[in-house]
Design a protein around this motif. Structure first.
Motif, mmCIF file in Angstrom:
data_model
loop_
_atom_site.group_PDB
_atom_site.id
_atom_site.type_symbol
_atom_site.label_atom_id
_atom_site.label_comp_id
_atom_site.label_asym_id
_atom_site.label_seq_id
_atom_site.Cartn_x
_atom_site.Cartn_y
_atom_site.Cartn_z
ATOM 1 N N MET A 162 16.711 -19.779 -12.730
ATOM 2 C CA MET A 162 15.768 -20.423 -13.597
ATOM 3 C C MET A 162 14.445 -19.403 -13.402
ATOM 4 S SD MET A 162 17.226 -22.797 -15.363
ATOM 5 C CE MET A 162 16.010 -24.128 -15.823
ATOM 6 N N THR A 163 13.676 -19.056 -14.603
ATOM 7 C CA THR A 163 12.360 -18.575 -14.499
ATOM 8 C C THR A 163 11.352 -19.495 -13.847
ATOM 9 O OG1 THR A 163 13.008 -17.439 -16.683
ATOM 10 C CG2 THR A 163 10.615 -17.383 -15.916
ATOM 11 N N SER A 164 10.743 -18.716 -12.804
ATOM 12 C CA SER A 164 9.622 -19.270 -12.031
ATOM 13 C C SER A 164 8.268 -19.280 -12.934
ATOM 14 C CB SER A 164 9.417 -18.455 -10.543
ATOM 15 O OG SER A 164 9.035 -17.125 -10.906
ATOM 16 N N LEU A 165 7.426 -20.045 -12.429
ATOM 17 C CA LEU A 165 6.224 -19.912 -13.075
ATOM 18 C C LEU A 165 5.485 -18.728 -12.763
ATOM 19 C CD1 LEU A 165 3.665 -21.472 -14.422
ATOM 20 C CD2 LEU A 165 2.771 -22.031 -12.064
ATOM 21 N N SER A 166 5.598 -17.999 -11.800
ATOM 22 C CA SER A 166 4.912 -16.648 -11.666
ATOM 23 C C SER A 166 5.600 -15.714 -12.717
ATOM 24 C CB SER A 166 4.891 -16.238 -10.032
ATOM 25 O OG SER A 166 6.416 -16.338 -9.657
ATOM 26 N N ALA A 167 6.810 -15.571 -12.765
ATOM 27 C CA ALA A 167 7.597 -14.794 -13.622
ATOM 28 C C ALA A 167 7.167 -14.854 -15.036
ATOM 29 C CB ALA A 167 8.964 -14.970 -13.310
ATOM 30 N N TYR A 168 7.099 -16.172 -15.255
ATOM 31 C CA TYR A 168 6.321 -16.506 -16.673
ATOM 32 C C TYR A 168 4.973 -15.942 -17.055
ATOM 33 C CZ TYR A 168 4.687 -19.494 -20.437
ATOM 34 O OH TYR A 168 4.109 -19.742 -21.888
ATOM 35 N N LEU A 169 4.145 -16.286 -16.039
ATOM 36 C CA LEU A 169 2.716 -15.913 -15.955
ATOM 37 C C LEU A 169 2.628 -14.073 -16.060
ATOM 38 C CD1 LEU A 169 1.162 -18.585 -13.870
ATOM 39 C CD2 LEU A 169 0.905 -18.439 -16.306
ATOM 40 N N GLU A 170 3.263 -13.731 -15.356
ATOM 41 C CA GLU A 170 3.307 -12.348 -14.983
ATOM 42 C C GLU A 170 3.309 -11.421 -16.446
ATOM 43 O OE1 GLU A 170 6.345 -10.779 -12.601
ATOM 44 O OE2 GLU A 170 5.434 -9.002 -12.175
ATOM 45 N N THR A 171 3.984 -11.883 -17.503
ATOM 46 C CA THR A 171 4.096 -10.991 -18.640
ATOM 47 C C THR A 171 3.265 -11.781 -19.883
ATOM 48 O OG1 THR A 171 5.863 -12.412 -19.224
ATOM 49 C CG2 THR A 171 6.442 -10.181 -18.323
ATOM 50 N N ARG A 172 2.393 -12.686 -19.230
ATOM 51 C CA ARG A 172 1.435 -13.600 -20.411
ATOM 52 C C ARG A 172 0.033 -13.602 -19.969
ATOM 53 N NH1 ARG A 172 6.624 -15.430 -20.276
ATOM 54 N NH2 ARG A 172 7.689 -15.814 -22.180
ATOM 55 N N ALA A 173 -0.209 -13.530 -18.550
ATOM 56 C CA ALA A 173 -1.712 -14.010 -18.292
ATOM 57 C C ALA A 173 -2.075 -12.850 -17.381
ATOM 58 C CB ALA A 173 -1.702 -15.373 -17.428
ATOM 59 N N THR A 174 -3.682 -12.693 -17.328
ATOM 60 C CA THR A 174 -4.140 -11.563 -16.491
ATOM 61 C C THR A 174 -4.003 -11.943 -15.028
ATOM 62 O OG1 THR A 174 -6.304 -13.021 -16.427
ATOM 63 C CG2 THR A 174 -5.997 -11.491 -18.408
ATOM 64 N N THR A 175 -4.147 -11.015 -14.212
ATOM 65 C CA THR A 175 -3.842 -11.375 -12.882
ATOM 66 C C THR A 175 -4.803 -12.608 -12.140
ATOM 67 O OG1 THR A 175 -3.489 -9.009 -12.559
ATOM 68 C CG2 THR A 175 -4.217 -10.249 -10.346
ATOM 69 N N ASP A 176 -6.079 -12.528 -12.796
ATOM 70 C CA ASP A 176 -7.165 -13.613 -12.458
ATOM 71 C C ASP A 176 -6.313 -14.690 -12.747
ATOM 72 O OD1 ASP A 176 -10.473 -12.113 -12.403
ATOM 73 O OD2 ASP A 176 -8.614 -11.866 -10.978
ATOM 74 N N LEU A 177 -6.012 -15.008 -14.125
ATOM 75 C CA LEU A 177 -5.777 -16.318 -14.590
ATOM 76 C C LEU A 177 -4.367 -16.661 -13.911
ATOM 77 C CD1 LEU A 177 -6.452 -18.240 -16.823
ATOM 78 C CD2 LEU A 177 -5.069 -16.978 -18.524
ATOM 79 N N ALA A 178 -3.437 -15.904 -13.796
ATOM 80 C CA ALA A 178 -2.171 -16.113 -13.249
ATOM 81 C C ALA A 178 -2.542 -16.596 -11.599
ATOM 82 C CB ALA A 178 -1.376 -14.754 -13.148
ATOM 83 N N ARG A 179 -3.344 -15.859 -11.049
ATOM 84 C CA ARG A 179 -3.451 -16.195 -9.628
ATOM 85 C C ARG A 179 -4.092 -17.712 -9.585
ATOM 86 N NH1 ARG A 179 -8.735 -13.754 -6.620
ATOM 87 N NH2 ARG A 179 -8.869 -15.200 -4.811
ATOM 88 N N ALA A 180 -5.059 -18.135 -10.781
ATOM 89 C CA ALA A 180 -5.744 -19.476 -10.675
ATOM 90 C C ALA A 180 -4.622 -20.621 -10.897
ATOM 91 C CB ALA A 180 -6.561 -19.505 -11.666
ATOM 92 N N ILE A 181 -3.693 -20.317 -11.808
ATOM 93 C CA ILE A 181 -2.684 -21.263 -12.219
ATOM 94 C C ILE A 181 -1.580 -21.362 -11.131
ATOM 95 C CG2 ILE A 181 -0.857 -21.725 -13.810
ATOM 96 C CD1 ILE A 181 -2.581 -20.189 -16.058
ATOM 97 N N ALA A 182 -1.272 -20.387 -10.393
ATOM 98 C CA ALA A 182 -0.312 -20.384 -9.185
ATOM 99 C C ALA A 182 -1.159 -21.316 -8.318
ATOM 100 C CB ALA A 182 -0.190 -19.059 -8.676
ATOM 101 N N GLY A 183 -2.368 -20.892 -8.104
ATOM 102 C CA GLY A 183 -3.095 -21.770 -6.965
ATOM 103 C C GLY A 183 -3.056 -23.244 -7.108
ATOM 104 N N LEU A 184 -3.169 -23.617 -8.624
ATOM 105 C CA LEU A 184 -3.334 -24.881 -9.118
ATOM 106 C C LEU A 184 -1.926 -25.619 -8.833
ATOM 107 C CD1 LEU A 184 -5.626 -24.434 -12.086
ATOM 108 C CD2 LEU A 184 -6.130 -26.084 -10.035
ATOM 109 N N ALA A 185 -0.774 -24.752 -9.061
ATOM 110 C CA ALA A 185 0.576 -25.308 -8.870
ATOM 111 C C ALA A 185 0.752 -25.502 -7.450
ATOM 112 C CB ALA A 185 1.626 -24.407 -9.271
ATOM 113 N N THR A 186 0.226 -24.766 -6.583
ATOM 114 C CA THR A 186 0.525 -25.016 -5.119
ATOM 115 C C THR A 186 -0.417 -26.380 -4.728
ATOM 116 O OG1 THR A 186 0.638 -22.831 -4.494
ATOM 117 C CG2 THR A 186 0.167 -24.132 -2.914
ATOM 118 N N ALA A 187 -1.551 -26.435 -5.310
ATOM 119 C CA ALA A 187 -2.354 -27.520 -5.108
ATOM 120 C C ALA A 187 -1.354 -28.952 -5.639
ATOM 121 C CB ALA A 187 -3.659 -27.524 -5.829
ATOM 122 N N ALA A 188 -0.964 -28.912 -6.638
ATOM 123 C CA ALA A 188 -0.073 -29.900 -7.234
ATOM 124 C C ALA A 188 1.077 -30.288 -6.360
ATOM 125 C CB ALA A 188 0.511 -29.648 -8.638
ATOM 126 N N VAL A 189 1.719 -29.217 -5.719
ATOM 127 C CA VAL A 189 2.723 -29.497 -4.778
ATOM 128 C C VAL A 189 2.377 -30.231 -3.546
ATOM 129 C CG1 VAL A 189 4.469 -28.601 -3.168
ATOM 130 C CG2 VAL A 189 4.082 -27.689 -5.303
#
Ligand code: AFP
Length: 312
Positions: A1-28
């Motif tokens: 199953m596609t991961s969040l980081s793989a989804y963001l890699e082709t749709r978001a800038t590096t800064d934006l993807a980093r921020a969302i990934a960080g928020l996902a880690t916070a949510a965990v």
């Protein structure tokens, strides 16, 4: 199953993807705290937030976890329901993070779904800009499953946290059904509602024999994020508009970190989000904790609420 980081890699800038990934880690981390046997999450932390609500231990902890994620993401600033003013972070930050770190606090002690809402903004105007300018928006739901709805402006994707704490794709083209037979409102406030809401709800309750010609069900979780997830899954309409109570002339929800991110997700999923008349995304905030009346969900229902408001 596609991961969040793989989804963001082709749709978001590096800064934006980093921020969302960080928020996902916070949510965990927040999800783990909620499930930890030792947690006394409903304990009163003693302070009062900008909403005038007494802060609970989990409110404070979630806010600290999201702030840490914002700092680690290199954000320029952090705005939160739990903090009076924006917190300046990196001088060279390219984005601002606004959040309701723990939505649904009244449900913490009764084992009902709660969540985290976030908006990611450009640094223009210190983040007080109309919601159409948001770079991303998302909602985590800490329920029977920990899930995420996220948009970076190219539709809405839904994810589920797996046993390893990774968010795995459920659907990358989430759509809110245009029609629905379900409304979400706190019916305990019925005597305070203004005429447009009185008429809209009365017509729904009249069911198949009434002017709408179909039956409606009613749901109200008391957590915006939980009602929202259901609406994204099967349609529906959520209403928290102005009512006659003192302090509710603009409803209850906050524009910057609740209504605007929710509205971006809703519009990106083919739904509608208004204050009864105006699109939420067209409203420019003038203060961090500004309230705004909010109705969102299936287009047909939000449009019917709009027609009732146009009728006065
Ligand atoms: P809390 O986080 O203070 O519990 O507020 C939750 C909320 O903002 C939203 O998530 C709910 O839909 C709404 O309030 C519930 O409001 P009522 O308690 O007035 O029904």
């Amino acid at each position: 199953m596609t991961s969040l980081s793989a989804y963001l890699e082709t749709r978001a800038t590096t800064d934006l993807a980093r921020a969302i990934a960080g928020l996902a880690t916070a949510a965990v981390r927040i999800s783990a705290e909620i499930r930890a046997p030792h947690s006394v999450l409903d304990a009163v932390a003693g302070d009062v937030n900008a909403d005038g609500d007494t802060q609970k231990a989990l409110d404070v902890l979630a806010d600290e976890i999201i702030l840490e994620a914002a700092r680690d993401a290199g954000a320029a600033a952090y705005m939160s329901e739990e903090r009076e003013a924006a917190i300046p972070l990196a001088d060279d930050g390219s984005l601002i993070i606004a959040s309701d770190p723990l939505d649904g606090s009244s449900n913490i002690g009764v084992n009902v779904s709660i969540g985290t809402i976030f908006s990611i903004l450009p640094t223009d105007g210190s983040g007080l800009i109309d919601g159409r300018r948001q770079l991303a928006a998302g909602v985590f739901v800490y329920g029977p499953q920990t899930t995420l709805l996220v948009t970076v402006g190219v539709g809405v994707a839904s994810f589920r946290m797996d046993a390893d704490g990774d968010f795995r794709l459920i659907d990358d083209t989430v759509r809110i059904p245009a029609a629905s037979g379900e409304f979400a409102i706190n019916a305990g406030n019925q005597r305070h509602w203004l005429p447009p809401v009185q008429r809209y709800i009365a017509d729904c309750v009249a069911g198949a024999d009434g002017p709408r010609g179909k039956n409606f069900g009613q749901r109200w979780v008391g957590s915006l994020v939980a009602d929202a997830w259901r609406i994204f899954c099967r349609g529906g309409v959520f209403l928290y508009l102005a009512d006659r109570r003192d302090g509710f002339a603009d409803g209850r929800l906050r524009l910057v970190y609740e209504a605007a991110p929710m509205a971006l997700l809703v519009e990106q999923a083919g739904g509608r989000a208004t204050d009864g008349t105006r699109d939420i995304l067209d409203i420019t905030p003038t203060a961090v904790h500004q309230r705004v009346p909010l109705v969102f969900g299936s287009c047909e229902e939000v449009d019917e609420v709009g027609r009732q408001h146009a009728a006065g």
